[in-house]
Design a protein around this motif. Structure first.
Motif, PDB file in Angstrom:
ATOM      1  N   GLN A  86       1.512  13.941  -5.537  1.00  0.00           N
ATOM      2  CA  GLN A  86       2.307  12.773  -5.164  1.00  0.00           C
ATOM      3  C   GLN A  86       3.806  12.998  -5.305  1.00  0.00           C
ATOM      4  OE1 GLN A  86       0.843  10.107  -3.764  1.00  0.00           O
ATOM      5  NE2 GLN A  86      -1.083  11.281  -3.966  1.00  0.00           N
ATOM      6  N   THR A 111      -0.870  16.250   5.951  1.00  0.00           N
ATOM      7  CA  THR A 111      -0.448  17.529   5.373  1.00  0.00           C
ATOM      8  C   THR A 111      -1.344  18.664   5.849  1.00  0.00           C
ATOM      9  OG1 THR A 111      -1.829  17.246   3.400  1.00  0.00           O
ATOM     10  CG2 THR A 111       0.434  16.394   3.304  1.00  0.00           C
ATOM     11  N   LEU A 124       4.042  18.351  -0.446  1.00  0.00           N
ATOM     12  CA  LEU A 124       3.512  17.167  -1.118  1.00  0.00           C
ATOM     13  C   LEU A 124       2.424  17.630  -2.071  1.00  0.00           C
ATOM     14  CD1 LEU A 124       3.291  14.120  -1.520  1.00  0.00           C
ATOM     15  CD2 LEU A 124       1.782  14.015   0.466  1.00  0.00           C
ATOM     16  N   LYS A 183       0.839  -1.182   0.000  1.00  0.00           N
ATOM     17  CA  LYS A 183       0.000   0.000   0.000  1.00  0.00           C
ATOM     18  C   LYS A 183       0.885   1.248   0.000  1.00  0.00           C
ATOM     19  CE  LYS A 183      -3.835  -2.104   2.484  1.00  0.00           C
ATOM     20  NZ  LYS A 183      -4.718  -1.998   3.676  1.00  0.00           N
ATOM     21  N   PRO A 184       0.544   2.316  -0.744  1.00  0.00           N
ATOM     22  CA  PRO A 184       1.344   3.549  -0.761  1.00  0.00           C
ATOM     23  C   PRO A 184       1.350   4.223   0.613  1.00  0.00           C
ATOM     24  CG  PRO A 184      -0.757   3.887  -1.870  1.00  0.00           C
ATOM     25  CD  PRO A 184      -0.642   2.406  -1.609  1.00  0.00           C
ATOM     26  N   VAL A 185       2.530   4.784   0.980  1.00  0.00           N
ATOM     27  CA  VAL A 185       2.666   5.467   2.264  1.00  0.00           C
ATOM     28  C   VAL A 185       1.972   6.823   2.178  1.00  0.00           C
ATOM     29  CG1 VAL A 185       4.276   6.380   3.963  1.00  0.00           C
ATOM     30  CG2 VAL A 185       4.848   4.301   2.690  1.00  0.00           C
ATOM     31  N   THR A 186       1.188   7.208   3.165  1.00  0.00           N
ATOM     32  CA  THR A 186       0.489   8.499   3.193  1.00  0.00           C
ATOM     33  C   THR A 186       1.039   9.350   4.326  1.00  0.00           C
ATOM     34  OG1 THR A 186      -1.240   7.589   4.603  1.00  0.00           O
ATOM     35  CG2 THR A 186      -1.617   7.503   2.226  1.00  0.00           C
ATOM     36  N   TYR A 187       0.985  10.685   4.116  1.00  0.00           N
ATOM     37  CA  TYR A 187       1.486  11.636   5.106  1.00  0.00           C
ATOM     38  C   TYR A 187       0.396  12.647   5.424  1.00  0.00           C
ATOM     39  CZ  TYR A 187       6.028   9.834   3.564  1.00  0.00           C
ATOM     40  OH  TYR A 187       7.085   9.028   3.241  1.00  0.00           O
TER      41      TYR A 187
END
Length: 364
Positions: free
Chosen positions: A323, A48, A320, A42-46
């Protein structure tokens, strides 16, 4: 017959054993392992936040100093002995008031000599003028006075007039020097120090002043404002201040002037507030704590304080957008609650990481 059937049974048993061995070999071999089902990463999310464009008014408390509006060391312009002192430390004086009297007998004699010379030259001028005027009256009759005599009388009159004007200027000079023996107050104020006594020699040969005085009915509140706040100063800015000698009491002031340029030593802008002090409540030399209300002249970018990344190579925020992670160099401004003002290549459309880290790699 019996041998044939026994042969067939032995062959079948060998086939079963071979098949079992082959199955066991395949099961033990690396190629025969059972494949596990692959799991998708799964893509890493931050987390914001948006960059805010704000122009808030903020308060700043800075130390300051109260100084007399005017202060001066009173010296004697000419050399003489102190004949009489009329004031002492703590006396309030008016502009032009006599503070001290010096004596210099040779200066008085010089004045009298110049005055006498002036009177003599003036009499010579009057005589030459009368002689010329009489010749002018006589010259009305043709042939009574030669033209050369008239010119000679006119030249004598002008010469004595010039001598008289020079002598009068010399007398005025001596009179002015004599007036310097009277030491007068340059403005309304208070005597803060007296450094001589009667009979002392004062004048150009001594670097020590006779008195020191200051103006106390108006004071200067001087503030050294740090460079990061210099752009927030506006004309007519209001301020309040307190002094330690009068706890609990607050005084008001209005900005009167600024230095206009930053001090090269401490990178600060000097502000001055004129503070009326008719009742003498405040004293020059007191330290004060000043509260200023400041505001930027134009909106600036603000971000949460925890989103700023301080590293050995500099100060950054991480954006960010689409992406794509970028590291943007910034300079910190002022802080207001949880927000911090930053200056850099940012726009209100940018999204910044709330918890940046050096471990997060930028896209470029």
């Amino acid at each position: 017959m019996y041998k044939s059937m026994l042969s067939i049974k032995n062959s079948a048993g060998l086939l079963v054993i071979a098949a079992t061995a082959a199955w066991g070999f395949n099961a033990c071999s690396p190629g025969g392992k059972k494949k596990e089902p692959e799991t998708e990463l799964k893509p890493v999310t931050y987390a914001t936040a948006s960059v805010q464009l704000l122009q808030p008014e903020y308060e700043l408390s800075v130390p300051a100093e109260l100084k007399p509006y005017e202060q001066v060391a009173v010296h004697a312009k000419v050399t003489g002995f102190v004949k009489q002192l009329y004031v002492d430390r703590g006396d309030h004086v008016r502009n032009g008031q006599l503070l001290a009297l010096l004596e210099a007998p040779e200066m008085e004699q010089q004045y009298l000599s110049d005055k006498s010379t002036e009177q003599k030259v003036y009499n010579d001028y009057r005589y030459a003028k009368q002689a010329y005027e009489r010749l002018m009256e006589a010259s009305v009759t043709n042939g009574a006075v030669a033209a050369i005599e008239l010119d000679r009388a006119k030249s004598a009159m002008e010469s004595t007039r010039s001598a008289y004007e020079a002598s009068r200027a010399g007398t005025a000079h001596a009179s002015q020097l004599r007036e310097y023996l009277r030491i007068r107050a340059p403005f309304d104020g208070v005597i803060t120090e007296r450094t001589v006594s009667n009979g002392a020699l004062a004048g150009t040969g001594s670097s020590k002043p006779l008195f020191r005085m200051a103006q106390g009915n108006t004071l200067r509140l001087t503030v050294a404002l740090p460079e990061k706040h210099a752009a927030s100063v506006k004309p007519g800015m209001q301020a309040t201040f307190t002094v330690s000698s009068q706890p609990g009491k607050t005084f008001d002031a209005v900005l009167s002037r600024t230095s206009g340029l930053l001090d090269q030593q401490d990178r600060s802008l000097t502000l001055e507030f004129d503070v009326p002090n008719p009742l003498g409540e405040l004293q020059g030399g007191d330290y004060a704590q000043v509260n200023l209300k400041l505001q930027r002249k134009s909106p600036s970018h603000w971000v949460p304080g925890k989103s700023i990344l301080n590293t050995q190579s500099g100060t950054y925020v991480m954006t960010l957008n689409d992406q794509e992670i970028r590291r943007i160099p910034v300079k910190e401004g002022i802080r207001l609650d949880t927000l911090t003002e930053v200056f850099g290549n940012l726009s209100p459309e940018d999204h910044i990481l709330l918890k940046p880290s050096e471990e997060i790699k930028a896209s470029r």
